[in-house]
Design an enzyme around this catalytic site. Structure first.
Site, short mmCIF file in Angstrom:
data_model
loop_
_atom_site.label_atom_id
_atom_site.label_comp_id
_atom_site.label_asym_id
_atom_site.label_seq_id
_atom_site.Cartn_x
_atom_site.Cartn_y
_atom_site.Cartn_z
N LYS A 13 1.19 -1.34 0.12
CA LYS A 13 -0.08 -0.14 0.38
C LYS A 13 0.90 1.38 -0.12
O LYS A 13 0.50 1.84 -0.73
CB LYS A 13 -1.24 0.06 1.43
CG LYS A 13 -1.60 -1.02 1.14
CD LYS A 13 -2.81 -0.89 2.46
CE LYS A 13 -2.42 -0.85 3.83
NZ LYS A 13 -1.69 -1.72 3.99
N ARG A 88 -10.08 1.49 7.76
CA ARG A 88 -9.39 -0.10 8.24
C ARG A 88 -10.07 -0.48 9.87
O ARG A 88 -10.02 -1.91 9.96
CB ARG A 88 -8.12 0.66 9.49
CG ARG A 88 -7.07 -0.46 9.09
CD ARG A 88 -5.96 -0.09 10.05
NE ARG A 88 -4.52 -0.42 9.47
CZ ARG A 88 -3.25 -0.33 8.71
NH1 ARG A 88 -3.97 0.54 8.99
NH2 ARG A 88 -2.72 -0.99 9.20
N ARG A 127 11.66 -6.88 5.44
CA ARG A 127 11.19 -5.25 5.08
C ARG A 127 12.20 -4.33 5.69
O ARG A 127 12.35 -4.70 7.47
CB ARG A 127 9.60 -4.51 5.31
CG ARG A 127 9.59 -3.27 5.10
CD ARG A 127 8.17 -2.88 4.83
NE ARG A 127 7.56 -2.58 5.84
CZ ARG A 127 6.17 -3.06 6.04
NH1 ARG A 127 5.26 -2.31 4.72
NH2 ARG A 127 4.92 -3.17 7.15
N ARG A 161 10.82 -2.20 11.48
CA ARG A 161 9.66 -1.36 12.07
C ARG A 161 9.73 -3.18 13.17
O ARG A 161 9.30 -3.87 13.23
CB ARG A 161 8.61 -1.10 11.59
CG ARG A 161 8.54 0.17 10.42
CD ARG A 161 7.29 -0.37 9.70
NE ARG A 161 5.31 -0.33 9.90
CZ ARG A 161 4.54 -0.92 8.65
NH1 ARG A 161 4.96 0.06 8.07
NH2 ARG A 161 3.79 -1.73 9.55
N ARG A 172 -1.21 -8.94 12.92
CA ARG A 172 -2.10 -8.17 12.48
C ARG A 172 -2.75 -8.31 11.20
O ARG A 172 -3.52 -7.99 10.64
CB ARG A 172 -0.59 -6.99 11.57
CG ARG A 172 -0.10 -5.58 12.52
CD ARG A 172 1.41 -5.66 12.15
NE ARG A 172 0.79 -4.56 11.01
CZ ARG A 172 2.65 -4.97 10.18
NH1 ARG A 172 3.54 -5.05 10.71
NH2 ARG A 172 2.15 -4.06 9.64
N1 LIG Z 1 -6.56 3.03 10.70
C1 LIG Z 1 -6.50 2.91 11.82
N2 LIG Z 1 -7.30 2.71 12.73
C2 LIG Z 1 -6.48 1.81 13.66
N3 LIG Z 1 -5.58 2.43 14.01
C3 LIG Z 1 -4.49 2.09 12.67
C4 LIG Z 1 -4.88 2.84 12.03
N4 LIG Z 1 -3.79 3.64 10.61
C5 LIG Z 1 -2.39 2.77 11.24
N5 LIG Z 1 -3.16 1.95 12.76
C6 LIG Z 1 -2.00 1.49 13.29
O1 LIG Z 1 -0.82 1.42 12.80
C7 LIG Z 1 0.24 0.37 12.76
C8 LIG Z 1 0.89 0.15 11.30
O2 LIG Z 1 0.09 0.95 10.29
P1 LIG Z 1 0.51 0.50 8.72
O3 LIG Z 1 1.62 1.21 8.49
O4 LIG Z 1 -0.83 1.15 7.84
O5 LIG Z 1 1.03 -0.70 8.32
P2 LIG Z 1 0.77 -2.26 7.67
O6 LIG Z 1 -1.07 -1.65 6.28
O7 LIG Z 1 2.05 -2.61 6.87
O8 LIG Z 1 -0.09 -2.71 8.55
C9 LIG Z 1 -1.31 -0.67 12.38
O9 LIG Z 1 -0.84 -1.76 12.80
C10 LIG Z 1 -2.28 0.11 13.75
O10 LIG Z 1 -1.87 -0.03 14.60
#
Ligand SMILES: Nc1ncnc2c1ncn2[C@@H]1O[C@H](COP(=O)(O)OP(=O)(O)O)[C@@H](O)[C@H]1O
Length: 217
Positions: A13, A88, A127, A161, A172
């Site tokens: 993404k 999400r 990664r 990360r 996740r």
């Molecule tokens: N819209 C959201 N609602 C709740 N938590 C979020 C949201 N966006 C990101 N997060 C938090 O940030 C973490 C990492 O998100 P992101 O960087 O988008 O990584 P990925 O898509 O690889 O899981 C998620 O596992 C969550 O804990």
């Protein structure tokens, strides 16, 4: 254009969002990046978010929605935006709909990036991300940097990360299936979803996404 990008962690993404946002001249809004910026600046929001992120859970809706809303209301997002990682879950999707409705706006498309589970686990485990810019992403075997631990683009330090450990990735993925996947049906009922195969060369995936957006116009 107002676009939402969904897909499991590791589907690409962030990579695709950066490329699409550049081509379409709209800001790339990543809630994950916004949380990580708060963590590195040690804000109260960052401290709260970190405990959820490290466990692979979603950060509570109230603070997430407020942060996303605040970002979408910045002047650069007036003409459109590409959302990466938001919404999400269904209540975030409903909150976004409400927000757009009050502004008399609507979404143009939801791009659903699909990749097999064993593939995304491999991508995430290897990664490495640049501390200076999360758009500079490498993989220890697929796309290694020229010098181990150093970003090819800017010379910044590469790191793994905290939430990219195998155990957290499994969590996740589970959260993705139970909480995020339902928004795909939510948006399908609005006729907004284009499914994109997120495997193969990165350029090819971008091309598929741009094709799908053209069809939708
Ligand atoms: N819209 C959201 N609602 C709740 N938590 C979020 C949201 N966006 C990101 N997060 C938090 O940030 C973490 C990492 O998100 P992101 O960087 O988008 O990584 P990925 O898509 O690889 O899981 C998620 O596992 C969550 O804990």
């Amino acid at each position: 254009m107002r676009i939402v990008l969904v897909g499991p962690p590791g589907a690409g993404k962030g990579t695709q969002a950066t490329r699409l946002a550049e081509t379409l001249h709209i800001p790339h809004i990543s809630t994950g990046d916004l949380f990580r910026a708060n963590i590195s600046q040690q804000t109260e929001l960052g401290k709260l978010a970190k405990s959820y992120m490290d466990a692979g859970n979603l950060v509570p809706d109230e603070v997430t929605i407020a942060m996303a809303k605040d970002r979408m209301e910045q002047p650069d997002a007036e003409g459109g935006f590409l959302l990466d990682g938001f919404p999400r879950n269904v209540s975030q999707a409903e909150a976004l709909d409400e927000l757009l409705e009050t502004e008399d706006m609507k979404l143009d498309a939801v791009l659903d990036l699909e990749a097999p589970e064993d593939e995304v686990v491999k991508r995430i485990a290897g990664r490495r991300v640049c501390r200076n810019d999360s758009a500079h992403v490498f993989h220890v075997t697929y796309t290694p940097p020229k010098k181990e631990g150093v970003c090819d683009v800017c010379g910044g330090e590469l790191y793994q990360r905290d939430d990219d450990s195998e155990e957290t990735v499994r969590k996740r993925l589970e959260v993705y299936h139970t909480q995020t996947e339902p928004i795909i049906d939510y948006y399908k009922s609005q006729g907004l979803v284009a499914t994109i195969a997120a495997t193969g060369p990165v350029d090819e995936v971008t091309r598929r996404a741009l094709e799908a957006l053209k069809r939708d116009q």
